[in-house]
Each structure stands twice: as C-alpha cells, then as structure tokens.
Design a protein around this motif. Structure first.
Motif, PDB file in Angstrom:
ATOM      1  N   TYR A  81       0.648  -1.191   0.088  1.00 20.15           N
ATOM      2  CA  TYR A  81       0.058   0.073  -0.125  1.00 20.15           C
ATOM      3  C   TYR A  81       0.775   1.467   0.019  1.00 20.15           C
ATOM      4  O   TYR A  81       2.002   1.229   0.907  1.00 20.15           O
ATOM      5  N   LYS A  82       0.408   2.080  -0.819  1.00 19.04           N
ATOM      6  CA  LYS A  82       0.943   3.337  -0.971  1.00 19.04           C
ATOM      7  C   LYS A  82       0.001   4.536  -0.932  1.00 19.04           C
ATOM      8  O   LYS A  82      -0.843   4.554  -1.740  1.00 19.04           O
ATOM      9  N   ALA A  83       0.044   5.559   0.226  1.00 20.40           N
ATOM     10  CA  ALA A  83      -0.808   6.466   0.265  1.00 20.40           C
ATOM     11  C   ALA A  83      -0.925   7.418  -0.973  1.00 20.40           C
ATOM     12  O   ALA A  83      -2.081   7.783  -1.322  1.00 20.40           O
ATOM     13  N   SER A  84       0.065   7.449  -1.561  1.00 23.62           N
ATOM     14  CA  SER A  84      -0.026   8.491  -2.718  1.00 23.62           C
ATOM     15  C   SER A  84      -0.876   7.917  -3.875  1.00 23.62           C
ATOM     16  O   SER A  84      -1.161   8.482  -4.901  1.00 23.62           O
ATOM     17  N   ASP A 116       2.463  -3.178   9.176  1.00 30.19           N
ATOM     18  CA  ASP A 116       1.956  -2.697   7.961  1.00 30.19           C
ATOM     19  C   ASP A 116       0.637  -1.909   8.188  1.00 30.19           C
ATOM     20  O   ASP A 116       0.299  -0.824   7.378  1.00 30.19           O
ATOM     21  N   GLY A 119       1.896   1.524   9.611  1.00 29.78           N
ATOM     22  CA  GLY A 119       2.450   2.285   8.286  1.00 29.78           C
ATOM     23  C   GLY A 119       1.241   2.817   7.744  1.00 29.78           C
ATOM     24  O   GLY A 119       1.498   4.083   7.155  1.00 29.78           O
ATOM     25  N   ALA A 120       0.390   1.874   6.937  1.00 27.86           N
ATOM     26  CA  ALA A 120      -0.799   2.484   6.189  1.00 27.86           C
ATOM     27  C   ALA A 120      -1.714   3.602   6.762  1.00 27.86           C
ATOM     28  O   ALA A 120      -1.790   4.551   6.221  1.00 27.86           O
ATOM     29  N   ARG A 122      -0.563   5.729   9.402  1.00 30.24           N
ATOM     30  CA  ARG A 122       0.260   6.636   9.472  1.00 30.24           C
ATOM     31  C   ARG A 122       0.568   7.640   8.314  1.00 30.24           C
ATOM     32  O   ARG A 122       0.570   8.866   7.934  1.00 30.24           O
ATOM     33  N   SER A 123       0.833   6.818   7.145  1.00 30.47           N
ATOM     34  CA  SER A 123       1.360   7.828   5.866  1.00 30.47           C
ATOM     35  C   SER A 123       0.092   8.273   5.398  1.00 30.47           C
ATOM     36  O   SER A 123       0.140   9.109   4.532  1.00 30.47           O
ATOM     37  N   THR A 124      -1.186   7.542   5.370  1.00 29.26           N
ATOM     38  CA  THR A 124      -2.244   8.283   4.888  1.00 29.26           C
ATOM     39  C   THR A 124      -2.592   9.640   5.637  1.00 29.26           C
ATOM     40  O   THR A 124      -3.015  10.523   5.119  1.00 29.26           O
ATOM     41  N   VAL A 126      -0.321  11.281   7.253  1.00 36.22           N
ATOM     42  CA  VAL A 126       0.699  12.195   6.971  1.00 36.22           C
ATOM     43  C   VAL A 126       0.277  13.013   5.493  1.00 36.22           C
ATOM     44  O   VAL A 126       0.445  13.944   5.302  1.00 36.22           O
ATOM     45  N   ALA A 127      -0.260  12.329   4.598  1.00 34.34           N
ATOM     46  CA  ALA A 127      -0.620  12.740   3.295  1.00 34.34           C
ATOM     47  C   ALA A 127      -1.901  13.607   3.241  1.00 34.34           C
ATOM     48  O   ALA A 127      -2.169  13.959   2.324  1.00 34.34           O
TER      49      ALA A 127
END
Length: 215
Positions: A81-84, A116, A119-120, A122-124, A126-127
């Motif tokens: 998964y990549k938030a971008s 995971d 991380g998903a 937090r990255s979401t 942050v984005a």
C-alpha cells in the motif's frame, strides 16, 4: 475517479473481517462513483473460529489468503500500500480487526498494531487523506493516532478502553458517523450495536460519503 483502499482482516466475523461490513463498504464505494482496491496483511491469523459453534478450531490460516475470499482474489499484501496511490483508506470491522490487525481483543489498551497496518494509517494521515473505520476498527486507529475523536457505538467497556488510549469517544446509534477533522478520521458503530444488514449499509454508505467528500 477517486480510489479507496479497503483493508480486510481475514474472512468471517469471529476471526476475520465482518463480511457484511466489508461487502457493503465496497458496494458503497462503487455506487458513489469511486473504485476500490482490497488489501490485507500477509500474516497468520490469531486463531480460527468455527462460525457455527463459536469454538476455536485446531488449524492455522493466513489473513491475506482468507481475505481473498471476500475480494474474489483481487487483493494485495498491505505491505504494498502507498498512500500516494489512493484518495482514502477504509477499515471494515469484525473481530479480525481487533485480533489480526492489532491485538485489542486480547490486550485492550496495551495492544500492539501490525506494522503494515500502522504504516498504512500513519502514511495516509501524513498525506492528509481520510481514514474510515467501521465497528471495532476505530480501536486500532486510536492505538496508532491517540488523541482522535471516534465512535464504537454505546458499549461502555470498549469506549473506556479506547479513551484510555487517549481518544475521545462519542456515543452513536445506527448509521451515525463521528468525524475527527484534525486527522480526517470517520467512524461508525455498525455491528458494535445490535443491527440489521440494512443498518450496516447505512453506516457504510455514510462513512464512504464523508470520506469521499473529504478526499
């Protein structure tokens, strides 16, 4: 077309993703003009439960493999998964969210969260993209974010455990949502209440609508 990641915790309410909540979330996304991609962590389930008897079974299953049943095979490991690549992320409930995505069902406020999954989330955040959570899933969101406003419905014990993690809990009923504007987190109680499948659809629809509005 907006795209939402849907994170599944296996297959079946007692040891995985709640199938009604998962399916109705995907339906809501499609009906509201967006698309989805399912994800699940590639890890061993906490345990396997016989859904007829409620008893634990002497076998081992994989969360990603089991979740693939709901996703009709179209699912990816959550590590990819990549938030971008997405406009939002949504976590349906079921005991798997509190057993496989984190250990809240076993450890309460002292729970740990799958790396995971954390991380998903937090990255979401942050984005600056929205996070939706149904049923018990707000517990794992709270463990990661802390001071977030959420709902799991009206269960006093679960609400107290969530508030011990630093969250503010708002009591709600069927179909209602709570929105935390700081983190862009949208939550609804679903089967944390005694609910019908149509009431689950109301909650899923309302979460998806708000998430798409915020995306």
């Amino acid at each position: 077309m907006k795209k939402i990641a849907v994170v599944l915790a296996g297959c079946g309410v007692y040891d995985g993703a709640e199938i009604h909540e998962a399916t109705l979330t995907m339906l809501a996304i499609s009906q509201q003009g967006a698309e989805y991609q399912c994800f699940a962590p590639d890890v061993k389930q906490a345990h396997v439960v016989n859904h007829l008897t409620g008893e634990e079974m002497p076998e081992s299953r994989n969360v990603l493999v089991e979740a693939a049943r709901i996703a009709r095979g179209n699912i990816k490991p959550l590590s990819e998964y990549k938030a971008s690549d997405f406009d939002a992320i949504v976590f349906p409930g079921g005991f798997g969210a509190a057993k496989n995505l984190c250990t809240f069902a076993f450890d309460g406020p002292d729970c740990s969260v799958n790396p995971d999954v954390e991380g998903a989330i937090r990255s979401t955040v942050v984005a600056e993209k929205p996070v939706g959570a149904l049923c018990i899933s707000p517990a794992l969101i709270t463990k990661v974010l802390g001071d977030v406003e959420v709902t799991i419905g009206q269960d006093a014990g679960t609400a107290a455990a969530i508030e011990k993690l630093g969250a503010t809990h708002i009591a709600t009923t069927h179909g209602e949502i709570v929105v935390d504007n700081k983190y862009k987190v949208v939550t609804t109680p679903c089967y944390m209440l005694d609910a019908t499948i149509s009431q689950i659809a109301d909650g899923a629809n309302n979460v998806v609508a708000k998430v798409l509005e915020m995306a």
